[in-house]
Enzyme design. Structure first.
Site, PDB file in Angstrom:
ATOM      1  N   ASP A  10      -6.947  -8.459 -46.982  1.00 37.08           N
ATOM      2  CA  ASP A  10      -6.828  -7.018 -47.190  1.00 37.08           C
ATOM      3  C   ASP A  10      -6.821  -6.698 -48.694  1.00 37.08           C
ATOM      4  O   ASP A  10      -7.761  -7.044 -49.402  1.00 37.08           O
ATOM      5  CB  ASP A  10      -5.568  -6.522 -46.468  1.00 37.08           C
ATOM      6  CG  ASP A  10      -5.477  -5.021 -46.369  1.00 37.08           C
ATOM      7  OD1 ASP A  10      -6.038  -4.459 -45.411  1.00 37.08           O
ATOM      8  OD2 ASP A  10      -4.838  -4.401 -47.242  1.00 37.08           O
ATOM      9  N   ASP A  59     -10.034  -6.903 -35.444  1.00 37.86           N
ATOM     10  CA  ASP A  59      -9.482  -6.043 -36.491  1.00 37.86           C
ATOM     11  C   ASP A  59     -10.226  -4.711 -36.517  1.00 37.86           C
ATOM     12  O   ASP A  59     -11.454  -4.678 -36.608  1.00 37.86           O
ATOM     13  CB  ASP A  59      -9.614  -6.764 -37.835  1.00 37.86           C
ATOM     14  CG  ASP A  59      -8.912  -6.053 -38.974  1.00 37.86           C
ATOM     15  OD1 ASP A  59      -8.276  -5.001 -38.738  1.00 37.86           O
ATOM     16  OD2 ASP A  59      -8.987  -6.560 -40.108  1.00 37.86           O
ATOM     17  N   GLY A  76      -6.024  -9.739 -34.355  1.00 42.91           N
ATOM     18  CA  GLY A  76      -6.254  -8.565 -35.174  1.00 42.91           C
ATOM     19  C   GLY A  76      -6.105  -8.803 -36.665  1.00 42.91           C
ATOM     20  O   GLY A  76      -6.372  -9.896 -37.179  1.00 42.91           O
ATOM     21  N   HIS A  77      -5.640  -7.774 -37.371  1.00 38.18           N
ATOM     22  CA  HIS A  77      -5.645  -7.721 -38.832  1.00 38.18           C
ATOM     23  C   HIS A  77      -4.732  -8.771 -39.457  1.00 38.18           C
ATOM     24  O   HIS A  77      -5.104  -9.417 -40.432  1.00 38.18           O
ATOM     25  CB  HIS A  77      -5.215  -6.313 -39.259  1.00 38.18           C
ATOM     26  CG  HIS A  77      -5.367  -6.026 -40.712  1.00 38.18           C
ATOM     27  ND1 HIS A  77      -6.591  -6.010 -41.340  1.00 38.18           N
ATOM     28  CD2 HIS A  77      -4.446  -5.728 -41.677  1.00 38.18           C
ATOM     29  CE1 HIS A  77      -6.430  -5.702 -42.626  1.00 38.18           C
ATOM     30  NE2 HIS A  77      -5.137  -5.532 -42.850  1.00 38.18           N
ATOM     31  N   PHE A  78      -3.535  -8.922 -38.919  1.00 29.59           N
ATOM     32  CA  PHE A  78      -2.580  -9.902 -39.440  1.00 29.59           C
ATOM     33  C   PHE A  78      -2.623 -11.149 -38.552  1.00 29.59           C
ATOM     34  O   PHE A  78      -1.684 -11.453 -37.816  1.00 29.59           O
ATOM     35  CB  PHE A  78      -1.173  -9.304 -39.518  1.00 29.59           C
ATOM     36  CG  PHE A  78      -1.019  -8.328 -40.651  1.00 29.59           C
ATOM     37  CD1 PHE A  78      -0.973  -8.774 -41.966  1.00 29.59           C
ATOM     38  CD2 PHE A  78      -0.923  -6.967 -40.418  1.00 29.59           C
ATOM     39  CE1 PHE A  78      -0.834  -7.887 -43.023  1.00 29.59           C
ATOM     40  CE2 PHE A  78      -0.787  -6.070 -41.460  1.00 29.59           C
ATOM     41  CZ  PHE A  78      -0.745  -6.532 -42.771  1.00 29.59           C
TER      42      PHE A  78
END
Length: 289
Positions: A104, A239, A265-267
């Site tokens: 990120d 994500d 997902g994102h994390f």
């Protein structure tokens, strides 16, 4: 074997920078660069998993985690400034060459470090750390780009909505097939720091500045082509912020890039820590020896 993780601070340009560190001082260095809205807390499990072979350093960006949080009036919250602080920290710690894990917000900081001195970077691990426009998932980025292009009350309101507990939690659980694998401590911890007085203006400043990252991409792609830096992209395929096309795009400039898309997902570390740590150890073992 138990690994000691140290929690330290160092002053860089007058600001206290917090970082976690483990491993032998003479070992190859791996720098872990966190994203929004978290801190080096996201690497609490990964640090000891790598520190038997590497010197692992994970800082908190200014305005995040345990690092200093000067007001937006007293510090320019831009990705250039976050990079300056990170570079200063590495200088203070005597780090010359290093591999980096970017996620990120950590990606534009890491890319700037690489563009400044390409020979310093020994390897790159990108976990949902974007370097190509293909990675931007709509509609998430529509609001960010609108705010960056035309800051004002109308475009700012949706960005303030992104600072809520609901949206912080969503970043952790969206796209995770079994959300029970993700500890609620993550978003409670992050939100407590986001809710500090004045932190909203800090985050809004970085939202506005995010557009400055995209014009760097052509230079970054040239850096990839010129150096063929070893790269592992290990990506949460579900994500809604940085999609899997962003991972696959690395092969355009780095044909030997190792790419893994995971059902999360994102994390991604929160649900797939064993998978990711194993991939990182194998990758670094091959490219760093």
């Amino acid at each position: 074997m138990s690994v000691a993780v140290h929690h330290r601070t160092v002053t860089v340009d007058g600001h206290e920078v917090f970082y976690r560190e483990a491993g032998e001082p003479t070992a190859p260095v791996v720098v872990l660069l966190h994203g929004y809205p978290t801190s080096s807390h996201m690497f609490r499990h990964l640090i000891p998993a790598l520190a038997d072979r590497y010197r692992v350093i994970a800082p908190d960006h200014i305005g995040f985690g345990q690092s200093a949080m000067p007001s937006a009036a007293d510090f320019p919250y831009t990705f250039d400034s976050l990079t300056e602080i990170t570079a200063g920290l590495l200088r203070e710690l005597g780090v010359d060459r290093f591999a980096m894990y970017v996620q990120d917000y950590g990606a534009p900081v890491g890319w700037r470090l690489a563009l400044r001195d390409p020979d310093r970077i020994t390897a790159v691990i990108s976990q949902n750390g974007n370097a190509y426009e293909e990675g931007f998932v709509k509609p998430f980025w529509d609001g960010v780009f609108a705010y960056g292009e035309n800051p004002g009350p109308a475009t700012e309101a949706p960005m303030r909505g992104a600072l809520t507990l609901e949206q912080t939690r969503r970043q952790y659980v969206n796209g995770v097939p079994d959300p029970s694998l993700v500890s609620p401590d993550n978003w409670v911890h992050d939100q407590a720091l986001l809710d500090r007085p004045g932190n909203d203006e800090i985050q809004l400043g970085l939202f506005r500045d995010y557009l400055t990252n995209v014009p760097l991409y052509p230079r970054l792609h040239q850096y990839f082509r010129d150096t063929q830096v070893p790269l592992l992209a290990v990506w949460g395929a579900n994500d809604e912020i940085f999609g899997p096309a962003g991972a696959e795009a690395f092969r355009r400039d780095l044909p030997d890039a190792e790419i893994h898309l995971l059902d999360t997902g994102h994390f991604a570390l929160e649900s797939h820590f064993a998978d990711i740590s194993g991939l990182i150890r194998a990758f670094l073992g091959r490219v760093l020896g």
